[in-house]
Motif scaffolding. Structure first.
Motif, PDB file in Angstrom:
ATOM      1  N   SER A  16      37.341  -6.486  -7.564  1.00  0.00           N
ATOM      2  CA  SER A  16      36.193  -7.096  -8.225  1.00  0.00           C
ATOM      3  C   SER A  16      35.383  -7.932  -7.321  1.00  0.00           C
ATOM      4  O   SER A  16      35.891  -8.683  -6.564  1.00  0.00           O
ATOM      5  N   GLY A  17      34.034  -7.723  -7.271  1.00  0.00           N
ATOM      6  CA  GLY A  17      33.210  -8.582  -6.341  1.00  0.00           C
ATOM      7  C   GLY A  17      32.857  -7.759  -5.180  1.00  0.00           C
ATOM      8  O   GLY A  17      31.685  -7.973  -4.402  1.00  0.00           O
ATOM      9  N   ASP A  18      33.532  -6.480  -4.969  1.00  0.00           N
ATOM     10  CA  ASP A  18      33.265  -5.927  -3.605  1.00  0.00           C
ATOM     11  C   ASP A  18      31.809  -5.134  -3.865  1.00  0.00           C
ATOM     12  O   ASP A  18      31.439  -4.956  -4.938  1.00  0.00           O
ATOM     13  N   VAL A  19      31.077  -4.866  -2.525  1.00  0.00           N
ATOM     14  CA  VAL A  19      29.713  -4.341  -2.672  1.00  0.00           C
ATOM     15  C   VAL A  19      30.115  -2.864  -1.881  1.00  0.00           C
ATOM     16  O   VAL A  19      30.554  -2.876  -0.813  1.00  0.00           O
ATOM     17  N   LEU A  20      29.802  -1.782  -2.572  1.00  0.00           N
ATOM     18  CA  LEU A  20      29.903  -0.456  -2.013  1.00  0.00           C
ATOM     19  C   LEU A  20      28.853   0.436  -1.714  1.00  0.00           C
ATOM     20  O   LEU A  20      27.556   0.131  -2.524  1.00  0.00           O
ATOM     21  N   ARG A  21      28.836   1.209  -0.934  1.00  0.00           N
ATOM     22  CA  ARG A  21      27.828   2.081  -0.718  1.00  0.00           C
ATOM     23  C   ARG A  21      28.470   3.399  -0.893  1.00  0.00           C
ATOM     24  O   ARG A  21      29.180   3.864  -0.027  1.00  0.00           O
ATOM     25  N   VAL A  22      27.938   4.092  -1.857  1.00  0.00           N
ATOM     26  CA  VAL A  22      28.746   5.683  -2.202  1.00  0.00           C
ATOM     27  C   VAL A  22      27.658   6.686  -2.236  1.00  0.00           C
ATOM     28  O   VAL A  22      26.213   6.353  -2.138  1.00  0.00           O
ATOM     29  N   GLU A  23      27.781   7.796  -2.345  1.00  0.00           N
ATOM     30  CA  GLU A  23      26.806   8.762  -2.423  1.00  0.00           C
ATOM     31  C   GLU A  23      25.986   8.762  -3.712  1.00  0.00           C
ATOM     32  O   GLU A  23      26.406   8.426  -4.579  1.00  0.00           O
ATOM     33  N   THR A  91      23.854   4.864  -2.895  1.00  0.00           N
ATOM     34  CA  THR A  91      23.763   4.195  -4.186  1.00  0.00           C
ATOM     35  C   THR A  91      24.632   2.781  -3.821  1.00  0.00           C
ATOM     36  O   THR A  91      25.550   2.785  -3.309  1.00  0.00           O
ATOM     37  N   LEU A  92      23.850   1.578  -3.536  1.00  0.00           N
ATOM     38  CA  LEU A  92      24.704   0.364  -3.430  1.00  0.00           C
ATOM     39  C   LEU A  92      24.729  -0.209  -4.534  1.00  0.00           C
ATOM     40  O   LEU A  92      24.003  -0.237  -5.715  1.00  0.00           O
ATOM     41  N   LEU A  93      26.067  -0.497  -4.945  1.00  0.00           N
ATOM     42  CA  LEU A  93      26.674  -1.295  -5.932  1.00  0.00           C
ATOM     43  C   LEU A  93      27.539  -2.319  -5.834  1.00  0.00           C
ATOM     44  O   LEU A  93      28.319  -2.362  -4.825  1.00  0.00           O
ATOM     45  N   ARG A  94      27.815  -3.188  -7.084  1.00  0.00           N
ATOM     46  CA  ARG A  94      28.696  -3.898  -6.717  1.00  0.00           C
ATOM     47  C   ARG A  94      29.918  -3.983  -7.880  1.00  0.00           C
ATOM     48  O   ARG A  94      29.406  -3.702  -9.161  1.00  0.00           O
ATOM     49  N   VAL A  95      31.115  -4.089  -7.626  1.00  0.00           N
ATOM     50  CA  VAL A  95      32.198  -3.871  -8.532  1.00  0.00           C
ATOM     51  C   VAL A  95      32.147  -5.066  -9.311  1.00  0.00           C
ATOM     52  O   VAL A  95      32.411  -6.188  -8.911  1.00  0.00           O
ATOM     53  N   THR A  96      32.190  -4.963 -10.774  1.00  0.00           N
ATOM     54  CA  THR A  96      32.201  -6.002 -11.655  1.00  0.00           C
ATOM     55  C   THR A  96      33.667  -6.287 -12.359  1.00  0.00           C
ATOM     56  O   THR A  96      33.881  -7.370 -12.728  1.00  0.00           O
ATOM     57  N   GLU A  97      34.250  -5.178 -12.650  1.00  0.00           N
ATOM     58  CA  GLU A  97      35.545  -5.171 -13.397  1.00  0.00           C
ATOM     59  C   GLU A  97      36.360  -3.928 -13.064  1.00  0.00           C
ATOM     60  O   GLU A  97      35.963  -2.715 -12.974  1.00  0.00           O
ATOM     61  N   ILE A  98      37.498  -4.158 -12.991  1.00  0.00           N
ATOM     62  CA  ILE A  98      38.754  -3.299 -12.948  1.00  0.00           C
ATOM     63  C   ILE A  98      39.468  -3.137 -14.151  1.00  0.00           C
ATOM     64  O   ILE A  98      40.171  -4.231 -14.506  1.00  0.00           O
ATOM     65  N   LEU A  99      39.589  -2.045 -14.911  1.00  0.00           N
ATOM     66  CA  LEU A  99      40.159  -1.944 -16.199  1.00  0.00           C
ATOM     67  C   LEU A  99      41.644  -0.957 -15.739  1.00  0.00           C
ATOM     68  O   LEU A  99      41.609  -0.092 -15.395  1.00  0.00           O
ATOM     69  N   ALA A 100      42.721  -1.796 -16.345  1.00  0.00           N
ATOM     70  CA  ALA A 100      44.072  -1.067 -16.394  1.00  0.00           C
ATOM     71  C   ALA A 100      44.181  -0.069 -17.248  1.00  0.00           C
ATOM     72  O   ALA A 100      44.809   1.003 -17.398  1.00  0.00           O
ATOM     73  N   SER A 101      43.403  -0.437 -18.466  1.00  0.00           N
ATOM     74  CA  SER A 101      43.614   0.483 -19.717  1.00  0.00           C
ATOM     75  C   SER A 101      42.461   0.700 -20.529  1.00  0.00           C
ATOM     76  O   SER A 101      41.646  -0.364 -20.474  1.00  0.00           O
ATOM     77  N   GLY A 102      42.216   1.521 -21.231  1.00  0.00           N
ATOM     78  CA  GLY A 102      40.985   1.499 -22.327  1.00  0.00           C
ATOM     79  C   GLY A 102      39.709   1.824 -21.616  1.00  0.00           C
ATOM     80  O   GLY A 102      38.717   1.706 -22.374  1.00  0.00           O
TER      81      GLY A 102
END
Length: 209
Positions: A16-23, A91-102
């Motif tokens: 959570s909080g990481d900034v990624l560059r993905v296709e 696409t540059l994006l920031r991870v906001t939440e990691i869900l274990a379920s749901g």
């Protein structure tokens, strides 16, 4: 908590909080998207993905990667060479939440590649196109006489006559000496028209038709 997600054929380990560059993803800046292909969540390994797990992220911007230069050279044929450059759309994006379920019940837009079929808008159905005639049908001449009745005329020669616009005995019967000479040269008949008496035979056959 960390997760390993898959997108664009690549895998990314995120927190959570990481900034990624993905296709490039089919999303606008400010949108929240959800990655549902989670291969690992902390110590839990998916088979192949972890059921119910998801990673949500906010799109920061659509950007381009660094320019990549590659040199293409073909030695064997013409010795051509060409320098090409390419900048990958990302696409540059920031991870906001990691869900274990749901993850399936969140209703957040799935992160889909901009070039994928699923990410493209559905095209309106087009009217069915009429089938093009087969090559043999397109090349078939109009109904005419059986020119193979002339001496030395087989299927191949008949086809050449059709291609020259000759389909009936009446046409051959009306040839002048100049037309006979011209057709003899065009078809490479070496005097066959005169020697085999095509004009006279064609007049007789045209009268019987």
């Amino acid at each position: 908590m960390f997760a390993v997600l898959k997108t664009g054929g690549k895998q990314y380990k995120v927190q959570s909080g990481d900034v990624l560059r993905v296709e490039k993803l089919a999303a606008e800046a400010g949108e929240t998207v959800q990655f549902n292909e989670i291969l690992m969540l902390d110590g839990q390994v998916g088979a192949p993905i972890v059921d119910g797990a998801a990673v949500q992220a906010t799109v920061i911007d659509q950007i381009k990667g660094d320019k990549v230069i590659h040199f293409v050279k073909r030695r064997r044929k013409h010795g051509s060479q060409r320098t090409k450059g390419h900048r990958q759309q990302l696409t540059l994006l920031r991870v906001t939440e990691i869900l274990a379920s749901g993850g399936a019940e969140t209703g957040v837009k799935a992160a889909i590649g901009a070039g994928s079929v699923a990410g493209a808008p559905a095209a309106e159905p087009k009217a069915a196109k009429a089938k093009a005639p087969k090559a043999a049908e397109a090349a078939a001449p109009a109904a005419g006489d059986d020119l193979k009745k002339l001496p030395g005329v087989g299927p191949a020669m008949e086809k050449k006559l059709h291609e020259a616009g000759v389909t009936r005995f009446a046409q051959i019967a009306a040839w002048t000496d100049e037309q006979v000479a011209a057709m003899d040269t065009r078809l490479g008949l070496k005097g066959k028209i005169v020697n085999d008496g095509w004009v006279a035979l064609a007049k007789d056959m045209a009268g019987k038709a």
